[in-house]
Motif scaffolding. Structure first.
Motif, short mmCIF file in Angstrom:
data_model
loop_
_atom_site.label_atom_id
_atom_site.label_comp_id
_atom_site.label_asym_id
_atom_site.label_seq_id
_atom_site.Cartn_x
_atom_site.Cartn_y
_atom_site.Cartn_z
N SER A 35 4.57 2.09 1.79
CA SER A 35 3.55 2.53 0.83
C SER A 35 2.58 1.41 0.52
N ALA A 36 3.11 0.20 0.34
CA ALA A 36 2.25 -0.95 0.06
C ALA A 36 1.35 -1.24 1.25
N ARG A 37 1.89 -1.16 2.46
CA ARG A 37 1.10 -1.45 3.66
C ARG A 37 0.06 -0.37 3.94
N LEU A 38 0.25 0.81 3.35
CA LEU A 38 -0.75 1.87 3.48
C LEU A 38 -1.86 1.76 2.44
N GLY A 39 -1.75 0.74 1.58
CA GLY A 39 -2.84 0.48 0.64
C GLY A 39 -2.58 0.90 -0.79
N ALA A 40 -1.35 1.32 -1.13
CA ALA A 40 -1.06 1.67 -2.52
C ALA A 40 -1.27 0.45 -3.41
N GLY A 73 7.90 -9.06 -0.77
CA GLY A 73 6.88 -9.88 -0.12
C GLY A 73 5.56 -9.18 0.08
N VAL A 74 5.55 -7.84 0.01
CA VAL A 74 4.29 -7.10 0.15
C VAL A 74 3.86 -6.49 -1.18
#
Length: 441
Positions: free
Chosen positions: A286-291, A317-318
């Protein structure tokens, strides 16, 4: 502020989901393999569920025999390439490396394994061959790690093998359920094509086996049947509002992500419910998708999470935040999710207890439930005499994989309740030998 920009192209998606264990080049492989001590009683072998002779294949890489290294790996594990990437090596082979006792970085066994097997796949090295035809046929239900591993071993023993897969692609969770930063679709499917081309088993895709009539037909046509059916959809929590738009299961979320990549949309504020490895993947993805804000909510304390520590560190870490000792009471919103109502908890005597009067609401626009997967009880009830245990797992012999219906054998998540890819492949290889012993009587 989001750690990652929302990917809008395949290139941006690949950048956000860069591989955790990138492929080594020849120089890196030579350098890393030279560090190995080639232990006589190698603890790394004992820590590997498939028993790969790790010092042997590392020595082969170091001496320039990359094909021999790939042969050593695949002789023990038909998912040798995938396992080099998706295995939790930090707690298995690399976690057992003697260098850990000296506070020295352990050998990067997973990356060396991927190096040798990738080279064999890319160069189409001939490592396998079907055994002499023995006139017997075996049906395999499920083309996941267990099903494909069983198919490979049976073909090497001379059986005709037909695999029936409900999905459009092989390898089960390796292509539908593992985070994209661990392995790409291209890498997974390349290994599957490599194995099938060499061993010649048949796979029928988009072919679910879901009725008693279909099973009876297989029973009549085949000498044995192997169940590599895995687990089902994400468990329901039974919460009010669980049916709202943007409330989804982690398994379904990851499967869609693996197939659609940057085309999938994620909320700006995401709450992930759960404390296992799948929850960590869903939160990190979710974080890597831009949340902009991702919260991992778990009903127990951080030290009680089922996830590996390195997986939680990866999520943190993200930018993922942890919220512990909270239990969800309701998914809030009209048609769409607008938040989750929680109650604080405490653990006493191993039991979770809610703290009266401690309710609070956390706003969000997406909820991902990483609350385990349902067993395929409906399907298993179609097989006469097939027993399951109190947790819904198939009861089978620990060595042969034979179930309480002698014609059926099983391995993988449906039998072990949910473990690693390497466990499924190791169990299935033994089950194939169990089938061989049973049919050779």
């Amino acid at each position: 502020m989001a750690e990652f920009s929302t990917p809008t192209t395949e290139h941006e998606f690949a950048e956000n989901f860069a591989q955790l264990k990138p492929l080594m080049n020849r120089t890196e492989a030579l350098y890393e393999s030279a560090r190995c001590l080639f232990c006589f009683d190698a603890p790394c072998i004992q820590a590997c569920p498939s028993g790969i002779d790790i010092p042997q294949f590392i020595r082969q890489i170091n001496s320039g025999n990359d094909t021999g290294a790939a042969r050593t790996i695949y002789a023990a594990n038909y998912f040798g390439n995938a396992c080099g990437k998706v295995c939790p090596t930090e707690v298995l082979c690399e976690g057992a490396c003697v260098y850990n006792l000296q506070e020295v970085k352990p050998i990067e066994i997973g990356r060396l394994q991927s190096y040798a097997t990738t080279k064999a796949i890319q160069e189409n090295k001939k490592l396998f061959a079907p055994g002499a035809d023995n006139g017997r046929r075996v049906a395999i239900i499920g083309a996941g790690p267990a099903g494909i591993s069983c198919a490979c071993e049976l073909r090497s023993l001379g059986y005709e093998v037909d695999v029936f897969e409900a999905q459009a692609q092989p390898s089960g969770l390796t292509v539908y359920g593992v985070a994209p930063y661990k392995i790409t679709n291209e890498e997974t499917l390349a290994e599957m094509a490599y194995l099938q081309a060499q061993l010649g088993y048949s796979v029928q895709y988009n072919s679910p086996i879901s009725s008693r009539e279909q099973l009876a037909e297989l029973e009549a046509q085949y000498d044995a049947i192997f169940l590599g059916i895995g687990l089902g959809e994400t468990n329901e929590l039974g919460l009010p509002g669980e049916d709202k738009i943007n409330c989804t299961g982690a398994v379904e979320f990851i499967a869609e992500l693996r197939q659609r990549h940057h085309e999938i949309k994620v909320g700006r504020r995401v709450i992930v419910l759960g404390g296992g490895n799948t929850a960590m993947d869903a939160a990190s993805e979710s974080a890597r998708l831009g949340a902009e804000d991702v919260v991992l909510a778990y009903r127990r304390g951080k030290e009680e999470m089922g996830a590996y520590e390195f997986e939680y560190d990866l999520a943190k870490g993200v930018g993922v935040k942890g919220l512990f000792n909270v239990a969800p009471l309701e998914i809030v919103g009209e048609d769409y999710v607008t938040g989750v109502r929680f109650i604080r908890t405490e653990t006493a005597g191993g039991r979770v207890r809610e703290i009266a009067g401690s309710e609070f609401e956390l706003p969000c626009d997406m909820v991902i439930k990483a609350t385990g997967q349902a067993k395929r009880a409906g399907f298993m009830s179609l097989i006469p005499g097939l027993e399951t245990d109190g947790k819904g797992r198939i009861v089978a012999d620990a060595v042969t994989g034979q179930t309480t219906n002698p014609k059926y054998f099983a391995s993988g998540d449906a039998r072990n309740g949910g473990a690693e890819v390497v466990n499924a492949t190791a169990e299935a290889k033994l089950a194939a030998r169990g089938i061989h012993a049973f049919l050779s009587k």
